[in-house]
Motif scaffolding. Structure first.
Motif, PDB file in Angstrom:
ATOM      1  N   ARG A   1     -30.290 143.118  -7.748  1.00  0.00           N
ATOM      2  CA  ARG A   1     -29.272 143.487  -8.483  1.00  0.00           C
ATOM      3  C   ARG A   1     -29.634 145.159  -7.679  1.00  0.00           C
ATOM      4  O   ARG A   1     -29.390 146.260  -8.221  1.00  0.00           O
ATOM      5  CB  ARG A   1     -29.176 143.082  -9.983  1.00  0.00           C
ATOM      6  CG  ARG A   1     -28.641 144.392 -10.189  1.00  0.00           C
ATOM      7  CD  ARG A   1     -27.051 143.237  -9.874  1.00  0.00           C
ATOM      8  NE  ARG A   1     -26.154 144.544 -11.172  1.00  0.00           N
ATOM      9  CZ  ARG A   1     -25.538 144.506 -12.390  1.00  0.00           C
ATOM     10  NH1 ARG A   1     -26.493 144.070 -13.090  1.00  0.00           N
ATOM     11  NH2 ARG A   1     -24.519 145.446 -12.890  1.00  0.00           N
ATOM     12  N   PHE A   2     -31.272 144.608  -8.383  1.00  0.00           N
ATOM     13  CA  PHE A   2     -32.032 145.991  -8.397  1.00  0.00           C
ATOM     14  C   PHE A   2     -32.293 146.530  -6.895  1.00  0.00           C
ATOM     15  O   PHE A   2     -33.738 148.068  -7.474  1.00  0.00           O
ATOM     16  CB  PHE A   2     -32.755 146.031  -9.965  1.00  0.00           C
ATOM     17  CG  PHE A   2     -31.676 145.732 -10.754  1.00  0.00           C
ATOM     18  CD1 PHE A   2     -30.899 147.044 -10.839  1.00  0.00           C
ATOM     19  CD2 PHE A   2     -32.381 144.547 -11.552  1.00  0.00           C
ATOM     20  CE1 PHE A   2     -29.839 146.776 -12.126  1.00  0.00           C
ATOM     21  CE2 PHE A   2     -31.016 144.847 -13.111  1.00  0.00           C
ATOM     22  CZ  PHE A   2     -30.216 145.489 -12.875  1.00  0.00           C
ATOM     23  N   ARG A   3     -33.338 145.870  -6.363  1.00  0.00           N
ATOM     24  CA  ARG A   3     -34.332 146.388  -5.289  1.00  0.00           C
ATOM     25  C   ARG A   3     -33.101 146.060  -4.103  1.00  0.00           C
ATOM     26  O   ARG A   3     -32.346 145.271  -4.264  1.00  0.00           O
ATOM     27  CB  ARG A   3     -35.381 145.186  -5.165  1.00  0.00           C
ATOM     28  CG  ARG A   3     -36.112 145.181  -6.576  1.00  0.00           C
ATOM     29  CD  ARG A   3     -37.071 146.474  -6.726  1.00  0.00           C
ATOM     30  NE  ARG A   3     -38.128 146.493  -8.452  1.00  0.00           N
ATOM     31  CZ  ARG A   3     -37.287 147.697  -9.193  1.00  0.00           C
ATOM     32  NH1 ARG A   3     -35.997 147.768  -9.114  1.00  0.00           N
ATOM     33  NH2 ARG A   3     -37.956 147.134 -10.252  1.00  0.00           N
ATOM     34  N   ASP A   4     -33.845 146.514  -2.960  1.00  0.00           N
ATOM     35  CA  ASP A   4     -33.431 146.736  -1.807  1.00  0.00           C
ATOM     36  C   ASP A   4     -33.373 145.378  -0.755  1.00  0.00           C
ATOM     37  O   ASP A   4     -32.915 145.207   0.735  1.00  0.00           O
ATOM     38  CB  ASP A   4     -32.820 147.672  -0.872  1.00  0.00           C
ATOM     39  CG  ASP A   4     -31.787 148.276  -0.715  1.00  0.00           C
ATOM     40  OD1 ASP A   4     -30.597 147.556  -0.493  1.00  0.00           O
ATOM     41  OD2 ASP A   4     -32.117 149.965  -0.332  1.00  0.00           O
TER      42      ASP A   4
ATOM     43  N   CYS B   1     -20.678 150.365  -2.477  1.00  0.00           N
ATOM     44  CA  CYS B   1     -20.332 151.074  -4.317  1.00  0.00           C
ATOM     45  C   CYS B   1     -22.374 151.377  -4.891  1.00  0.00           C
ATOM     46  O   CYS B   1     -23.566 151.038  -4.367  1.00  0.00           O
ATOM     47  CB  CYS B   1     -20.306 149.639  -4.830  1.00  0.00           C
ATOM     48  SG  CYS B   1     -20.379 149.490  -7.007  1.00  0.00           S
ATOM     49  N   HIS B   2     -22.257 152.416  -5.344  1.00  0.00           N
ATOM     50  CA  HIS B   2     -23.560 153.264  -5.428  1.00  0.00           C
ATOM     51  C   HIS B   2     -24.522 152.639  -7.076  1.00  0.00           C
ATOM     52  O   HIS B   2     -23.913 153.699  -7.707  1.00  0.00           O
ATOM     53  CB  HIS B   2     -23.934 154.477  -5.691  1.00  0.00           C
ATOM     54  CG  HIS B   2     -23.253 154.913  -3.926  1.00  0.00           C
ATOM     55  ND1 HIS B   2     -24.393 156.187  -3.583  1.00  0.00           N
ATOM     56  CD2 HIS B   2     -22.069 154.357  -3.006  1.00  0.00           C
ATOM     57  CE1 HIS B   2     -24.027 155.916  -1.899  1.00  0.00           C
ATOM     58  NE2 HIS B   2     -22.032 155.523  -2.478  1.00  0.00           N
ATOM     59  N   LEU B   3     -25.112 152.274  -6.752  1.00  0.00           N
ATOM     60  CA  LEU B   3     -25.485 151.873  -8.896  1.00  0.00           C
ATOM     61  C   LEU B   3     -27.161 152.633  -8.588  1.00  0.00           C
ATOM     62  O   LEU B   3     -27.483 152.855  -7.642  1.00  0.00           O
ATOM     63  CB  LEU B   3     -26.711 150.887  -8.333  1.00  0.00           C
ATOM     64  CG  LEU B   3     -26.968 149.617  -9.486  1.00  0.00           C
ATOM     65  CD1 LEU B   3     -25.850 149.971 -11.117  1.00  0.00           C
ATOM     66  CD2 LEU B   3     -27.466 148.798  -9.517  1.00  0.00           C
TER      67      LEU B   3
ATOM     68  N   MET C   1     -30.000 154.611 -11.264  1.00  0.00           N
ATOM     69  CA  MET C   1     -30.475 154.663 -12.255  1.00  0.00           C
ATOM     70  C   MET C   1     -30.297 155.761 -13.220  1.00  0.00           C
ATOM     71  O   MET C   1     -30.842 157.298 -12.642  1.00  0.00           O
ATOM     72  CB  MET C   1     -32.621 154.320 -12.604  1.00  0.00           C
ATOM     73  CG  MET C   1     -32.646 154.213 -13.258  1.00  0.00           C
ATOM     74  SD  MET C   1     -31.689 153.165 -14.695  1.00  0.00           S
ATOM     75  CE  MET C   1     -32.895 151.493 -13.863  1.00  0.00           C
TER      76      MET C   1
ATOM     77  N   GLN D   1     -28.106 156.027 -19.534  1.00  0.00           N
ATOM     78  CA  GLN D   1     -27.836 154.639 -20.103  1.00  0.00           C
ATOM     79  C   GLN D   1     -28.240 153.708 -18.943  1.00  0.00           C
ATOM     80  O   GLN D   1     -27.941 152.905 -18.606  1.00  0.00           O
ATOM     81  CB  GLN D   1     -26.768 155.522 -18.798  1.00  0.00           C
ATOM     82  CG  GLN D   1     -25.617 156.675 -20.017  1.00  0.00           C
ATOM     83  CD  GLN D   1     -24.206 156.720 -19.480  1.00  0.00           C
ATOM     84  OE1 GLN D   1     -24.124 156.930 -18.233  1.00  0.00           O
ATOM     85  NE2 GLN D   1     -23.247 156.154 -20.701  1.00  0.00           N
ATOM     86  N   GLY D   2     -29.302 154.029 -17.839  1.00  0.00           N
ATOM     87  CA  GLY D   2     -30.205 152.398 -17.047  1.00  0.00           C
ATOM     88  C   GLY D   2     -29.601 152.761 -16.420  1.00  0.00           C
ATOM     89  O   GLY D   2     -28.372 153.462 -15.682  1.00  0.00           O
ATOM     90  N   PRO D   3     -29.272 151.586 -15.208  1.00  0.00           N
ATOM     91  CA  PRO D   3     -28.241 151.325 -14.108  1.00  0.00           C
ATOM     92  C   PRO D   3     -27.034 151.749 -14.347  1.00  0.00           C
ATOM     93  O   PRO D   3     -26.211 151.347 -14.963  1.00  0.00           O
ATOM     94  CB  PRO D   3     -28.784 150.081 -13.754  1.00  0.00           C
ATOM     95  CG  PRO D   3     -29.667 149.019 -15.043  1.00  0.00           C
ATOM     96  CD  PRO D   3     -29.972 149.768 -15.803  1.00  0.00           C
ATOM     97  N   THR D   4     -26.153 152.450 -13.253  1.00  0.00           N
ATOM     98  CA  THR D   4     -24.854 153.251 -13.577  1.00  0.00           C
ATOM     99  C   THR D   4     -24.101 152.597 -11.972  1.00  0.00           C
ATOM    100  O   THR D   4     -24.786 153.355 -11.088  1.00  0.00           O
ATOM    101  CB  THR D   4     -24.718 153.849 -14.169  1.00  0.00           C
ATOM    102  OG1 THR D   4     -25.569 154.274 -15.648  1.00  0.00           O
ATOM    103  CG2 THR D   4     -24.090 154.551 -13.699  1.00  0.00           C
ATOM    104  N   ILE D   5     -23.177 152.496 -12.300  1.00  0.00           N
ATOM    105  CA  ILE D   5     -22.456 152.677 -11.302  1.00  0.00           C
ATOM    106  C   ILE D   5     -21.486 153.987 -10.964  1.00  0.00           C
ATOM    107  O   ILE D   5     -20.754 154.508 -11.744  1.00  0.00           O
ATOM    108  CB  ILE D   5     -21.198 151.352 -10.796  1.00  0.00           C
ATOM    109  CG1 ILE D   5     -22.164 149.723 -11.466  1.00  0.00           C
ATOM    110  CG2 ILE D   5     -20.214 151.818  -9.942  1.00  0.00           C
ATOM    111  CD1 ILE D   5     -20.543 148.391 -11.661  1.00  0.00           C
TER     112      ILE D   5
END
Lengths: 145, 145
Positions: free
Chosen positions: B37-40, B84-86, B88, B92-96
């Motif tokens: 989710r948060f890494r590539d 879809c760009h997530l 930080m 708000q933290g992680p944000t689309i």
């Protein structure tokens, strides 16, 4: 943070054509059609709405686990179903009006009231809920301690 | 119109736990994790964002075919990728933040200008675009006549 890319192809007209959607990870490719999208008679086919529902359920479940940890709890399990409602609106055509999240969590040593507060915050603030700001989002949450 | 229900389960804490999302049609079940989710570095795993991207690509492609038909054209094929760009966000933290649609269509006898107008309308008004009103949506459209 990652950019995730998925794709879709539609071939032909709306009623006589057919479509395919595919996840960028390569793990799924599925068909959709006018009948699966707008009728109730092709439940084995996919629709954009069930993908949105799965993404929302996944995002909310992780956000709830995150918020519980941040408050010092030790979440064991969060299970969420998401019902995505597509309705015909006279002025706008087919419209995603509502997503109902139903979640059951296993979290030792939490009070019902605190669990409900934390779950409500995850509903409001998880990334997919914030992205879906055109949709009414409802939550029914229960906890097993 | 159908209500589509999908589900997800998260087990454990955020960084050491793992999740699974499943489509209501039964055609897919896939894992996701903090790293996917948060890494590539887990591109073979899924994420909520790639489900959102696939649903958006599917909805837009069908909406564009629909709008082309409504204007008297005969769409042969619409292919769309959705990024879809997530990101930080400090507050708000992680944000689309952004979804970029790139579509290629095969539509006989349409002018470039009319195609662009119809595609832009589909981007603004397709059901998933309207649901994702918290996200900046960009479109790059091309047509082969």
């Amino acid at each position: 943070m990652p950019i995730r890319t998925s794709e879709a192809t539609w071939r032909g007209g709306v009623r006589d054509g057919d479509g395919e959607m595919a996840l960028g990870s390569g793990s799924w490719r599925g068909s959709y059609s006018f009948r699966s999208r707008f009728r109730d008679d092709e439940p084995a086919q996919s629709t954009p709405e069930e993908l949105i529902a799965a993404g929302h359920a996944g995002c909310f479940s992780l956000a709830l686990a995150n918020n519980l940890e941040a408050e010092g709890y030790d979440p064991e399990r969060v299970h969420t179903t998401a019902d995505c409602h597509l309705e015909m609106r006279d002025d706008q055509g087919p419209t995603i009006t509502r997503i109902e999240l139903e979640t059951e969590a296993a979290v030792p040593e939490i009070s019902e009231a605190e669990f409900q507060d934390i779950a409500e915050d995850a509903k409001t603030n998880c990334p997919v809920s914030r992205a879906l700001s055109g949709v009414d989002i409802a939550l029914n949450a229960s906890v097993d301690t």
